[in-house]
Design a protein around this motif. Structure first.
Motif, PDB file in Angstrom:
ATOM      1  N   GLU A 490     136.123 104.950 -10.254  1.00 54.07           N
ATOM      2  CA  GLU A 490     136.909 103.837  -9.735  1.00 54.07           C
ATOM      3  C   GLU A 490     138.164 103.609 -10.578  1.00 54.07           C
ATOM      4  O   GLU A 490     139.245 103.339 -10.047  1.00 54.07           O
ATOM      5  N   LEU A 493     140.699 106.282  -9.737  1.00 57.40           N
ATOM      6  CA  LEU A 493     141.307 106.029  -8.432  1.00 57.40           C
ATOM      7  C   LEU A 493     142.290 104.865  -8.499  1.00 57.40           C
ATOM      8  O   LEU A 493     143.343 104.892  -7.847  1.00 57.40           O
ATOM      9  N   PHE A 516     134.965 109.807  -0.394  1.00 62.30           N
ATOM     10  CA  PHE A 516     134.920 108.810   0.676  1.00 62.30           C
ATOM     11  C   PHE A 516     133.680 109.018   1.539  1.00 62.30           C
ATOM     12  O   PHE A 516     133.712 108.829   2.747  1.00 62.30           O
ATOM     13  N   GLU A 533     130.895 102.509  -5.549  1.00 58.67           N
ATOM     14  CA  GLU A 533     132.120 103.309  -5.548  1.00 58.67           C
ATOM     15  C   GLU A 533     132.753 103.338  -4.165  1.00 58.67           C
ATOM     16  O   GLU A 533     133.961 103.160  -4.006  1.00 58.67           O
ATOM     17  N   SER A 534     131.926 103.551  -3.141  1.00 61.85           N
ATOM     18  CA  SER A 534     132.444 103.586  -1.780  1.00 61.85           C
ATOM     19  C   SER A 534     132.981 102.221  -1.358  1.00 61.85           C
ATOM     20  O   SER A 534     134.013 102.121  -0.691  1.00 61.85           O
ATOM     21  N   LEU A 537     136.376 101.668  -2.783  1.00 57.41           N
ATOM     22  CA  LEU A 537     137.392 102.433  -2.069  1.00 57.41           C
ATOM     23  C   LEU A 537     137.782 101.759  -0.760  1.00 57.41           C
ATOM     24  O   LEU A 537     138.952 101.752  -0.366  1.00 57.41           O
ATOM     25  N   ARG A 540     140.102  98.974  -1.711  1.00 56.30           N
ATOM     26  CA  ARG A 540     141.384  99.430  -2.267  1.00 56.30           C
ATOM     27  C   ARG A 540     142.270 100.076  -1.209  1.00 56.30           C
ATOM     28  O   ARG A 540     143.496  99.936  -1.246  1.00 56.30           O
ATOM     29  N   MET A 541     141.653 100.765  -0.268  1.00 55.90           N
ATOM     30  CA  MET A 541     142.441 101.390   0.790  1.00 55.90           C
ATOM     31  C   MET A 541     143.130 100.337   1.656  1.00 55.90           C
ATOM     32  O   MET A 541     144.243 100.541   2.135  1.00 55.90           O
TER      33      MET A 541
END
Length: 665
Positions: A490, A493, A516, A533-534, A537, A540-541
């Protein structure tokens, strides 16, 4: 002679007249006025004379006429009293007239101390040395020291014996100089006034707001917004790039003092940023008593722990498309080629006002080198020149070398790719001006998914989009992202997303299913942290402000929550024979000589290869042809195909190779 110089010399002349009185009184009280070693030692007679004589101030200065324009303006800007001005003149006299060094050495009874001491300055201004009001003019919070107009030397000595020095920049300014303090110069930059912030900013500055904090979004121009507000209030702007300030905390106070002094001399407001906890605390501590408006800005929120002062909190927006086009037009000037549609060519770039000026300068340099006016490709070069290098440590930069004509794909697939480019180019109009942006903290980013077998053109399509937008392509290296330690993936990323937000580029996550992937049922700690973690994401996306493309060979492995948040999904098919024929022709190129027996139609019909594999086989055929020193024959190309089959782990079968099989066995 200028009014400033003439007026200043007249005021220094008044100081000289008081000095003459002081020298006369000094001689009258000297028990041995002819001693040639006076100033090097104290005799018994001199000590007795000091004990017997009273300590009185010299006569107060006569009523002076209004000073030269710059001295008067400085007094108003720094909030100097009449006494402050007299003390400043006493301290500055040796820098204007070298005779005062000898005068002060004589009156200090020490030939090595050639500047006025604090006690001598008070007496020359008609005050006793114990005068509380006079001594208070040298407090750290008083204007003379707070604004950096006077520096106290010999700080290990008693207060009255400390020497007074006026910085060279102050003396030069009062004499008519317009340079910049050498200490402050490395941090100061130009800021073109552009009213792109909250309209309340100008009103707050005009009303005397001492401290304002601007939250600056991506592409925001807080320094320019502050400059516009200062200009409306009749002030110049001292724009400070805090990223250039000294990194050592012990060096920050000197830099802040130089900035305060420069702002006061110019009658300017200070616009400083981007600030963090360290620089903000240091600047506010040093500028707290400086009577100039201070506008700080940064990409994060204001932390109340940074200062005891409560700032006015405002947001600064981004200039709209028309305003940005005007900025580009002003920056490019008459060198811009006729017919260039600046609004269309630059709308999708996220640049601050400062970056626009620098990009236009870079574009102009390239255009001059080519002996041409500034065209669209020069502007794109200028934009790319403003990309920071931080992302290159986390992703591989690719400068696009292909365009739409290089893609061999079915029309529906091309339409999906073009839609992604259109979204990136028109998002300002649709999401900002037409206010069609969704809520829940979603950014203005554009995300797409390219799914398909290896070699079907996913990466090349991303490169074409980058070329169409005039951007670079950044391919994320998963080796620098995925980490076996919990939480590190994380962090990696976040670094990529943070760096990418400040870059006008296309971010490509190849093999995206690796990071992803689907969330699973929690059976152990590994599953739980993989799901965290997913989830990170996903969040954040949504807040990403740039253009990101996910590429995967296994679309089914992606979490459905990701696909729901994607703007465009493109499934790349394996090319059919007609497309393979075009691919073979383009990959073999026009420069390599071809033999008469080269049958591209057979190659397209017989071998079911994706575009990437066809390109690889064509390159291999090129090497075989170069080594043979002739033309590309059917035998060399089929041999190259056979080698590509072996790389893929496929068998060379007669039903595919036909009569050419014997050439590869």
């Amino acid at each position: 002679m200028s009014d400033d110089l003439g007026g200043l010399l007249a005021r220094i002349g008044a100081v000289e007249r008081r000095l003459r009185q002081a020298v006369a009184e000094r001689r009258a009280a000297d028990p041995n006025p002819d001693d040639q070693f006076r100033g090097l030692y104290l005799s018994d007679e001199a000590i007795d004379a000091l004990l017997e004589a009273g300590r009185e101030p010299f006569p107060p200065p006569e009523e002076a006429a209004s000073g030269p324009p710059r001295l008067t303006a400085l007094a108003d800007a720094a909030g100097l009293s009449d006494l402050d001005v007299e003390l400043l003149l006493v301290a500055m006299a040796p820098d204007v007239d070298s005779r005062f060094e000898q005068f002060y050495g004589y009156l200090n009874d020490d030939v090595t101390r050639r500047r006025a001491t604090l006690g001598l300055a008070l007496r020359l201004c008609g005050l006793v040395e114990a005068d509380v009001h006079g001594r208070a003019r040298f407090d750290a919070a008083a204007p003379l020291l707070a604004c950096g107009l006077i520096v106290l030397g010999d700080t290990e000595r008693p207060l009255l014996s400390r020497t007074l020095r006026v910085p060279d920049r102050v003396t030069a300014h009062l004499l008519g100089g317009d340079g910049c303090d050498p200490v402050a110069a490395p941090f100061v930059e130009e800021a073109a006034p552009v009213a792109c912030g909250d309209a309340r900013l100008a009103s707050a500055v005009a009303a005397g707001a001492g401290l304002v904090y601007l939250h600056e979004g991506l592409g925001g121009s807080a320094a320019s917004a502050a400059a516009a507000a200062f200009a409306a209030a009749g002030r110049a702007t001292l724009a400070v790039d805090c990223r250039l300030l000294p990194t050592k905390p012990e060096d920050l106070p000197e830099a802040a003092t130089a900035l305060a002094r420069e702002a006061v001399l110019r009658g300017a407001g200070i616009a400083a940023g981007p600030v963090d906890a360290g620089t903000c605390t240091a600047l506010l501590a040093r500028l707290e008593h400086v009577p100039v408006p201070l506008v700080l800005f940064g990409s994060g929120g204001w932390d109340p722990e940074w200062s005891r002062r409560q700032p006015l909190l405002l947001n600064v927006g981004v200039a709209n498309r028309a305003e940005r086009a005007d900025l580009w037009r002003d920056a490019a000037g008459p060198a811009l080629a006729a017919g260039v549609d600046l609004a269309a060519e630059t709308a999708h770039f996220t640049l601050s006002v400062r970056q626009i000026h620098r990009a236009a300068e870079a574009a102009a340099q390239l255009a001059r080198a080519e002996g041409e006016p500034i065209r669209a490709e020069h502007l794109r070069y200028g934009v790319r020149s403003q990309n920071a290098a931080g992302l290159e440590h986390l992703a591989r930069r690719i400068e696009p070398a292909v365009d739409w004509n290089d893609l061999v794909l079915p029309p529906p697939i091309l339409d999906g790719i073009r839609e992604l480019a259109v979204r990136a180019r028109r998002r300002d109009l649709v999401l900002d001006e037409w206010r069609m942006r969704p809520g829940a903290g979603r950014g203005m980013g554009v995300t797409g998914l390219f799914a398909g077998d290896s070699g079907t053109g996913k990466t090349m399509s991303a490169e074409v989009i980058a070329a169409d937008l005039g951007m670079d392509l950044y391919t994320v290296n998963l080796a620098t992202v995925v980490d076996k330690y919990i939480g590190e993936t994380e962090k990696n990323l976040e670094k990529i997303f943070t760096e990418a937000a400040g870059v006008n580029g296309v971010l490509l996550f190849d093999e995206a299913d690796a990071i992803f992937g689907k969330r699973s049922e929690v059976r152990d700690a590994h599953d739980r942290y993989a799901n965290v973690e997913s989830a990170y994401l996903l969040q954040r996306m949504e807040s990403f402000e740039g253009l990101a493309i996910l590429a995967t060979n296994l679309r089914a492995n992606l979490d459905e929550a990701f696909t729901r948040r994607l703007d465009v999904v493109v499934d790349f098919p394996v090319p059919d024979p007609e497309q393979r024929l075009l691919l073979w022709d383009r990959c073999l190129g026009k420069a390599m000589p071809r033999a008469a027996d080269l049958d591209l139609a057979f190659l397209a019909d017989a071998f079911e290869l994706a575009g990437g594999h066809i390109r690889s086989a064509a390159v291999t055929a090129g090497y075989l042809t170069a080594e043979a020193g002739g033309r590309a024959t059917m035998a060399t190309v089929v041999a190259a195909v056979a080698r590509e089959y072996r790389k893929l782990g496929r068998l060379c079968l007669e039903r595919e190779f036909g009569d050419y099989l014997e050439l590869v066995i």
